[in-house]
Write an enzyme that holds these catalytic residues in place. Structure first.
Site, short mmCIF file in Angstrom:
data_model
loop_
_atom_site.label_atom_id
_atom_site.label_comp_id
_atom_site.label_asym_id
_atom_site.label_seq_id
_atom_site.Cartn_x
_atom_site.Cartn_y
_atom_site.Cartn_z
N ALA A 21 40.24 36.85 41.33
CA ALA A 21 40.78 37.62 42.46
C ALA A 21 42.23 37.19 42.67
O ALA A 21 42.69 36.22 42.09
CB ALA A 21 39.96 37.33 43.71
N CYS A 22 42.96 37.94 43.51
CA CYS A 22 44.33 37.58 43.88
C CYS A 22 44.34 36.13 44.36
O CYS A 22 43.46 35.75 45.14
CB CYS A 22 44.81 38.50 45.01
SG CYS A 22 46.42 38.06 45.68
N PRO A 23 45.25 35.29 43.93
CA PRO A 23 46.45 35.54 43.14
C PRO A 23 46.26 35.29 41.65
O PRO A 23 47.25 35.18 40.93
CB PRO A 23 47.41 34.50 43.71
CG PRO A 23 46.52 33.31 43.95
CD PRO A 23 45.18 33.87 44.37
N ASP A 48 41.51 43.60 40.52
CA ASP A 48 41.98 43.35 41.89
C ASP A 48 43.00 44.41 42.28
O ASP A 48 44.05 44.54 41.65
CB ASP A 48 42.61 41.95 41.93
CG ASP A 48 42.92 41.52 43.35
OD1 ASP A 48 42.08 40.82 43.93
OD2 ASP A 48 44.00 41.89 43.86
#
Lengths: 83, 141
Positions: A21-23, A48
């Site tokens: 997921a982010c980042p 994402d």
């Protein structure tokens, strides 16, 4: 670039960041860009939604050329050319 | 081009806010920013060797009753721990972690050795303010 052109482009490196997921995807892209040559095209795979906006902005800041995004089912293919 | 500078006042010792700080650090690393982190009061406890990544020893700043769900979600989403975020950012860009001397002493940390290896030095408030004055981005978490 059009979707057709993106599909045909020669990619020097594909970064599969769909597991993070982010980042995660942005950081994977950052780490991978150092391994390719200037003028090479890199493709980042991300599931994402945020990456779709993050990579173009990151390219602007870092001087790389954002080429476009192909939306696949459940993930994005984001293309950029190293400066 | 001169790298952009970020100055982060890290007061928190809570796992949710530390995770947020880690995400922001990753972004700064992706952009090759130079980052100075000043670890203040509660933050210094989280950097003690006996705490660090031990989530059981860290509180939640908000929704403390949902900590287990929060931690499980992070694991399911393959999100790094706050220490991993900080470590990775340090590998990519120039990140310096300064522990406030007073904060360290409050939690029994007199020397750099009392803290996890992310810590670079023990500092005073003057260093924080002068870094803050020079930074392009200032955050306080």
């Amino acid at each position: 670039m059009t979707q057709e052109e993106l599909n045909k482009i020669t990619v020097a490196k594909t970064v599969d960041a769909r597991g993070t997921a982010c980042p995660g995807p942005l950081l994977e892209a950052k780490k991978a860009i150092g391994t390719i040559k200037s003028g090479d095209v890199m493709e980042v795979l991300s599931a994402d939604e945020g990456t779709k906006a993050d990579i173009p902005k990151w390219c602007t800041k870092q001087g790389h050329e954002f080429l476009g995004t192909i939306e696949e089912s459940g993930f994005f293919r984001i293309f950029l050319k190293k400066s | 081009m001169e790298p952009k500078k970020m100055c982060l006042g890290l007061f928190t010792g809570s796992v949710d806010k530390l995770t947020a700080a880690g995400v922001i650090l990753s972004g700064a690393a992706a952009l090759d920013m130079k980052v100075d982190i000043y670890v203040l009061l509660q933050g210094a406890r989280a950097f003690k060797k006996e705490v660090g990544d031990n989530a059981d020893a860290l509180a939640m700043a908000e929704n403390p009753d949902l900590k287990d769900e929060f931690m499980e979600s992070l694991r399911n989403l393959n999100v790094k721990t706050w220490v991993e975020f900080f470590r990775e950012a340090k590998e990519i860009t120039d990140v310096k972690v300064h522990i406030c001397g007073l904060a360290g002493k409050i939690w029994g940390g007199e020397n750099l050795d009392d803290f996890i290896d992310l810590a670079d030095d023990i500092c005073g408030i003057g260093a924080y303010l002068s870094s803050s004055e020079e930074a392009d981005i200032n955050l306080f978490i």
